[in-house]
Design a protein around this motif. Structure first.
Motif, PDB file in Angstrom:
ATOM      1  N   ALA A  88      24.756  60.497  55.269  1.00 54.03           N
ATOM      2  CA  ALA A  88      24.051  61.129  56.380  1.00 54.03           C
ATOM      3  C   ALA A  88      23.396  62.395  55.856  1.00 54.03           C
ATOM      4  CB  ALA A  88      25.016  61.456  57.512  1.00 54.03           C
ATOM      5  N   THR A  89      22.098  62.551  56.124  1.00 59.47           N
ATOM      6  CA  THR A  89      21.379  63.742  55.677  1.00 59.47           C
ATOM      7  C   THR A  89      20.981  64.569  56.892  1.00 59.47           C
ATOM      8  OG1 THR A  89      19.214  62.662  55.722  1.00 59.47           O
ATOM      9  CG2 THR A  89      20.461  62.526  53.667  1.00 59.47           C
ATOM     10  N   SER A  90      20.947  65.881  56.684  1.00 63.77           N
ATOM     11  CA  SER A  90      20.529  66.792  57.746  1.00 63.77           C
ATOM     12  C   SER A  90      19.964  68.050  57.101  1.00 63.77           C
ATOM     13  CB  SER A  90      21.707  67.154  58.656  1.00 63.77           C
ATOM     14  OG  SER A  90      22.592  68.033  57.991  1.00 63.77           O
ATOM     15  N   HIS A  91      19.506  68.956  57.929  1.00 66.11           N
ATOM     16  CA  HIS A  91      19.018  70.233  57.427  1.00 66.11           C
ATOM     17  C   HIS A  91      20.181  71.107  56.950  1.00 66.11           C
ATOM     18  CE1 HIS A  91      14.951  69.366  58.614  1.00 66.11           C
ATOM     19  NE2 HIS A  91      15.373  69.034  59.822  1.00 66.11           N
ATOM     20  N   GLN A  92      21.417  70.655  57.188  1.00 58.70           N
ATOM     21  CA  GLN A  92      22.604  71.370  56.727  1.00 58.70           C
ATOM     22  C   GLN A  92      23.242  70.711  55.509  1.00 58.70           C
ATOM     23  OE1 GLN A  92      22.244  70.698  60.237  1.00 58.70           O
ATOM     24  NE2 GLN A  92      21.272  72.695  60.288  1.00 58.70           N
ATOM     25  N   GLY A  93      22.591  69.719  54.908  1.00 58.01           N
ATOM     26  CA  GLY A  93      23.116  69.099  53.698  1.00 58.01           C
ATOM     27  C   GLY A  93      23.295  67.603  53.819  1.00 58.01           C
ATOM     28  N   ARG A  94      24.212  67.068  52.983  1.00 55.47           N
ATOM     29  CA  ARG A  94      24.489  65.634  52.920  1.00 55.47           C
ATOM     30  C   ARG A  94      25.982  65.400  53.065  1.00 55.47           C
ATOM     31  NH1 ARG A  94      22.369  64.636  47.001  1.00 55.47           N
ATOM     32  NH2 ARG A  94      23.319  66.682  46.836  1.00 55.47           N
ATOM     33  N   GLY A  95      26.325  64.250  53.646  1.00 58.09           N
ATOM     34  CA  GLY A  95      27.718  63.866  53.758  1.00 58.09           C
ATOM     35  C   GLY A  95      27.869  62.375  53.551  1.00 58.09           C
ATOM     36  N   LEU A 136      11.454  57.423  50.173  1.00 59.57           N
ATOM     37  CA  LEU A 136      12.467  57.393  51.233  1.00 59.57           C
ATOM     38  C   LEU A 136      13.847  57.127  50.644  1.00 59.57           C
ATOM     39  CD1 LEU A 136      10.519  55.515  54.032  1.00 59.57           C
ATOM     40  CD2 LEU A 136      10.892  57.970  53.800  1.00 59.57           C
ATOM     41  N   THR A 137      14.176  57.874  49.595  1.00 59.08           N
ATOM     42  CA  THR A 137      15.475  57.781  48.944  1.00 59.08           C
ATOM     43  C   THR A 137      16.088  59.169  48.850  1.00 59.08           C
ATOM     44  OG1 THR A 137      14.524  58.018  46.736  1.00 59.08           O
ATOM     45  CG2 THR A 137      14.845  55.763  47.559  1.00 59.08           C
ATOM     46  N   CYS A 138      17.399  59.189  48.647  1.00 56.82           N
ATOM     47  CA  CYS A 138      18.126  60.445  48.497  1.00 56.82           C
ATOM     48  C   CYS A 138      19.234  60.218  47.474  1.00 56.82           C
ATOM     49  CB  CYS A 138      18.711  60.861  49.842  1.00 56.82           C
ATOM     50  SG  CYS A 138      19.412  62.521  49.856  1.00 56.82           S
ATOM     51  N   ALA A 145      26.003  58.925  41.285  1.00 58.77           N
ATOM     52  CA  ALA A 145      25.098  58.253  40.347  1.00 58.77           C
ATOM     53  C   ALA A 145      24.178  57.249  41.039  1.00 58.77           C
ATOM     54  CB  ALA A 145      25.913  57.547  39.265  1.00 58.77           C
ATOM     55  N   THR A 146      24.163  57.274  42.370  1.00 59.45           N
ATOM     56  CA  THR A 146      23.427  56.271  43.141  1.00 59.45           C
ATOM     57  C   THR A 146      22.260  56.895  43.896  1.00 59.45           C
ATOM     58  OG1 THR A 146      25.516  55.102  43.476  1.00 59.45           O
ATOM     59  CG2 THR A 146      23.687  54.468  44.890  1.00 59.45           C
ATOM     60  N   THR A 147      21.116  56.259  43.837  1.00 55.72           N
ATOM     61  CA  THR A 147      19.978  56.625  44.676  1.00 55.72           C
ATOM     62  C   THR A 147      20.017  55.706  45.890  1.00 55.72           C
ATOM     63  OG1 THR A 147      18.697  57.301  42.757  1.00 55.72           O
ATOM     64  CG2 THR A 147      17.470  56.829  44.778  1.00 55.72           C
ATOM     65  N   ILE A 148      20.008  56.307  47.082  1.00 54.95           N
ATOM     66  CA  ILE A 148      20.218  55.557  48.317  1.00 54.95           C
ATOM     67  C   ILE A 148      18.945  55.553  49.155  1.00 54.95           C
ATOM     68  CG2 ILE A 148      21.596  55.473  50.445  1.00 54.95           C
ATOM     69  CD1 ILE A 148      23.771  57.027  48.781  1.00 54.95           C
ATOM     70  N   LYS A 149      18.555  54.370  49.636  1.00 51.60           N
ATOM     71  CA  LYS A 149      17.418  54.254  50.550  1.00 51.60           C
ATOM     72  C   LYS A 149      17.814  54.863  51.893  1.00 51.60           C
ATOM     73  CE  LYS A 149      15.546  50.064  48.549  1.00 51.60           C
ATOM     74  NZ  LYS A 149      15.182  48.656  48.778  1.00 51.60           N
ATOM     75  N   ILE A 150      16.927  55.685  52.441  1.00 52.41           N
ATOM     76  CA  ILE A 150      17.201  56.412  53.673  1.00 52.41           C
ATOM     77  C   ILE A 150      16.250  55.950  54.779  1.00 52.41           C
ATOM     78  CG2 ILE A 150      17.133  58.718  54.745  1.00 52.41           C
ATOM     79  CD1 ILE A 150      19.458  58.407  52.875  1.00 52.41           C
ATOM     80  N   SER A 151      16.788  55.870  55.982  1.00 53.44           N
ATOM     81  CA  SER A 151      15.991  55.585  57.168  1.00 53.44           C
ATOM     82  C   SER A 151      16.214  56.720  58.151  1.00 53.44           C
ATOM     83  CB  SER A 151      16.444  54.263  57.793  1.00 53.44           C
ATOM     84  OG  SER A 151      15.735  54.016  58.975  1.00 53.44           O
ATOM     85  N   GLY A 152      15.136  57.204  58.746  1.00 54.04           N
ATOM     86  CA  GLY A 152      15.307  58.283  59.706  1.00 54.04           C
ATOM     87  C   GLY A 152      14.028  58.964  60.085  1.00 54.04           C
ATOM     88  N   LEU A 153      14.057  60.286  60.060  1.00 55.66           N
ATOM     89  CA  LEU A 153      12.959  61.117  60.526  1.00 55.66           C
ATOM     90  C   LEU A 153      11.640  60.804  59.826  1.00 55.66           C
ATOM     91  CD1 LEU A 153      12.184  63.514  62.345  1.00 55.66           C
ATOM     92  CD2 LEU A 153      12.851  65.026  60.476  1.00 55.66           C
ATOM     93  N   LEU A 154      11.690  60.496  58.537  1.00 56.22           N
ATOM     94  CA  LEU A 154      10.465  60.250  57.775  1.00 56.22           C
ATOM     95  C   LEU A 154      10.042  58.790  57.758  1.00 56.22           C
ATOM     96  CD1 LEU A 154      11.155  62.610  54.735  1.00 56.22           C
ATOM     97  CD2 LEU A 154       9.694  63.027  56.724  1.00 56.22           C
ATOM     98  N   GLY A 155      10.828  57.907  58.346  1.00 55.48           N
ATOM     99  CA  GLY A 155      10.499  56.487  58.359  1.00 55.48           C
ATOM    100  C   GLY A 155      11.583  55.667  57.706  1.00 55.48           C
ATOM    101  N   TRP A 192      17.028  66.609  51.751  1.00 57.53           N
ATOM    102  CA  TRP A 192      15.817  66.023  52.302  1.00 57.53           C
ATOM    103  C   TRP A 192      15.414  64.852  51.429  1.00 57.53           C
ATOM    104  CZ3 TRP A 192      14.220  66.952  56.966  1.00 57.53           C
ATOM    105  CH2 TRP A 192      12.986  66.456  57.374  1.00 57.53           C
ATOM    106  N   PRO A 193      15.272  63.679  52.009  1.00 57.12           N
ATOM    107  CA  PRO A 193      14.894  62.523  51.192  1.00 57.12           C
ATOM    108  C   PRO A 193      13.504  62.694  50.582  1.00 57.12           C
ATOM    109  CG  PRO A 193      15.645  61.846  53.373  1.00 57.12           C
ATOM    110  CD  PRO A 193      15.518  63.330  53.397  1.00 57.12           C
TER     111      PRO A 193
END
Length: 151
Positions: free
Chosen positions: A19-26, A52-54, A62-72, A46-47
């Motif tokens: 989960a990503t937010s303006h307060q970091g990642r969890g 659209l990865t984080c 060690a993992t790049t994760i595909k993100i879905s959310g505010l940016l698409g 921020w992805p």
């Protein structure tokens, strides 16, 4: 919350969600809901708005994760076992999530093969969808994360 993305735990194969937010990642365990890792630094949270990865943290460092959310982006809307979701807006701008199993929410009777499982009135719906394993369904808004899991 700005976005979410799924990954499998490198040791157990269990579903984890970033989960990503303006307060970091969890990183959360999708079965227990427990937080596994937290990075309060908002800069890397921020992805990448092009891919659209984080970058993951903790066991997913060690993992790049595909993100879905505010940016698409988008999560899986179907599973290999026949479940699917639809995001509908019959009361626009209020969004609802419909869950179905082998049915048609636009033709079948509610409660027979499909169910209304979420209504987002107060916040913006950021993402909804299944993990790649199909064991977890996430519904993320700007302020909440709801997880449904099965073995």
């Amino acid at each position: 919350m700005t976005g979410v993305g799924f990954a499998e735990h490198p040791d157990s194969g269990e579903d984890l969600i970033l989960a990503t937010s303006h307060q970091g990642r969890g990183i959360l365990d999708c079965v227990t809901g427990h937080r596994i890792a937290r990075d309060p630094d908002p800069d890397p949270a921020w992805p990448d708005d092009y891919t659209l990865t984080c970058q993951g943290i903790g066991p997913l460092a060690a993992t790049t994760i595909k993100i879905s959310g505010l940016l698409g982006g988008g999560l899986h809307t179907t599973t290999t076992t026949g479940w699917s979701i639809d995001i509908v807006t019959p009361d626009w701008p209020i969004k609802s999530v419909l869950l179905s199993s082998g049915g048609d929410p636009y033709r079948d009777e509610a409660g027979s093969t499909w169910w209304h499982i979420h209504r987002e009135e107060a916040c913006e719906l950021r993402a909804a969808g299944f993990s790649p394993t199909g064991r977890t369904l996430a519904i993320a808004s700007s302020s909440t994360l709801t997880l449904f899991t099965h073995p």
